[in-house]
Write an enzyme that holds these catalytic residues in place. Sequence first.
Site, PDB file in Angstrom:
ATOM      1  N   CYS A 130       0.853  -1.185   0.000  1.00  0.00           N
ATOM      2  CA  CYS A 130       0.000   0.000   0.000  1.00  0.00           C
ATOM      3  C   CYS A 130       0.891   1.238   0.000  1.00  0.00           C
ATOM      4  O   CYS A 130       1.947   1.241   0.635  1.00  0.00           O
ATOM      5  CB  CYS A 130      -0.904   0.005   1.219  1.00  0.00           C
ATOM      6  SG  CYS A 130       0.013  -0.294   2.719  1.00  0.00           S
ATOM      7  N   GLY A 216      -0.735 -14.940 -12.285  1.00  0.00           N
ATOM      8  CA  GLY A 216      -0.896 -16.116 -13.143  1.00  0.00           C
ATOM      9  C   GLY A 216       0.424 -16.598 -13.724  1.00  0.00           C
ATOM     10  O   GLY A 216       1.501 -16.128 -13.339  1.00  0.00           O
ATOM     11  N   THR A 265      -4.556 -17.193  -8.952  1.00  0.00           N
ATOM     12  CA  THR A 265      -5.281 -17.076 -10.225  1.00  0.00           C
ATOM     13  C   THR A 265      -5.800 -18.420 -10.735  1.00  0.00           C
ATOM     14  O   THR A 265      -6.900 -18.487 -11.293  1.00  0.00           O
ATOM     15  CB  THR A 265      -4.347 -16.410 -11.266  1.00  0.00           C
ATOM     16  OG1 THR A 265      -3.946 -15.142 -10.725  1.00  0.00           O
ATOM     17  CG2 THR A 265      -5.034 -16.197 -12.588  1.00  0.00           C
TER      18      THR A 265
END
Length: 290
Positions: A130, A216, A265
């Site tokens: 963040c 992924g 994913t």
Amino acid sequence: MTAFCGIELAHPVINASGCFDALAAREVFGDSLIERFPFAAYVSKTVTLGPRAGNPPPRLWEAAGGLINSIGLPNPGIDAYLETHLPAYAALGVPIITNVMGSTVEQFGELVERVALRDEVAAIELNVSCPNVATGLDIGADPHELERLVTALRPLSAKPLIVKLTPNAADVAACAAAAESGGADSVSLINTLRAMALAPGATAPWLGGGTGGLSGPAIRSIALAQVASVAASVAIPVIGMGGVASGADAAALLDVGATLVAVGTETFRDPAAGRRIANELAQRFAENAA
Ligand SMILES: Cc1cc2nc3c(=O)[nH]c(=O)nc-3n(C[C@H](O)[C@H](O)[C@H](O)COP(=O)(O)O)c2cc1C
């Protein structure tokens, strides 16, 4: 059995935060989900202090060998999480890891203190991807800021603290070492890599959030390199993730030093991927032992 920070797990495969919505899955699969839960532990999606709506749509882009998401961490906020989501997760029958994110040390502190009070939670994962308001860099991308954060949070909970490192850092191993120095019990990596897609035929970004995070198979070899580098730099257990879709992918992360492997994913393509990958891993171990 796999031991992780004093927690006994049935196998070394867990879900990656934000991937696999256990509440939605329970509605679709009913009690059979609990009877054959695909993961050895359940990691919640990131929870923040207040509720978040997430980013404007579109939120997903199918990239070559992967997915760019700009979901933007929608979540009900810590009050609703503790009141309704956590009791439902506790019924899954596996240890629960709650993933939290604040924008400041104080926000992280309040989240950790509140989660620490709950017996249902086995461990706390800190999402440090963040932005730091002062530097604009992710808090987790700056080893000094990260050590300061973990040092401040460490006394607030006796539960294991897992720091989910950002891959968008100049030196991920230095960030892992900083988390360890601050008192982290484990580090997990990799989170998504900052990425962008242009709308077809246009010069503007496709995603509502402008940029998103790539995950992924496209990130698998980057994950392997970062997990290997981090595992060689710290003594605490490492949770490896990034593009894992098979037992062979999981075995590679374990071979370079990970203790657990998380699947993200791939669970969107195959909701039972966790169990399949754990079975493939067990078969490899049995073959190697024979
Ligand atoms: C749709 C989506 C949502 C995600 N949400 C979170 C999240 O809430 N918190 C977090 O720490 N990571 C989140 N991640 C990152 C994953 O936990 C994981 O670190 C990353 O996707 C790499 O693993 P994978 O390639 O197996 O998906 C999210 C990833 C995806 C694809």
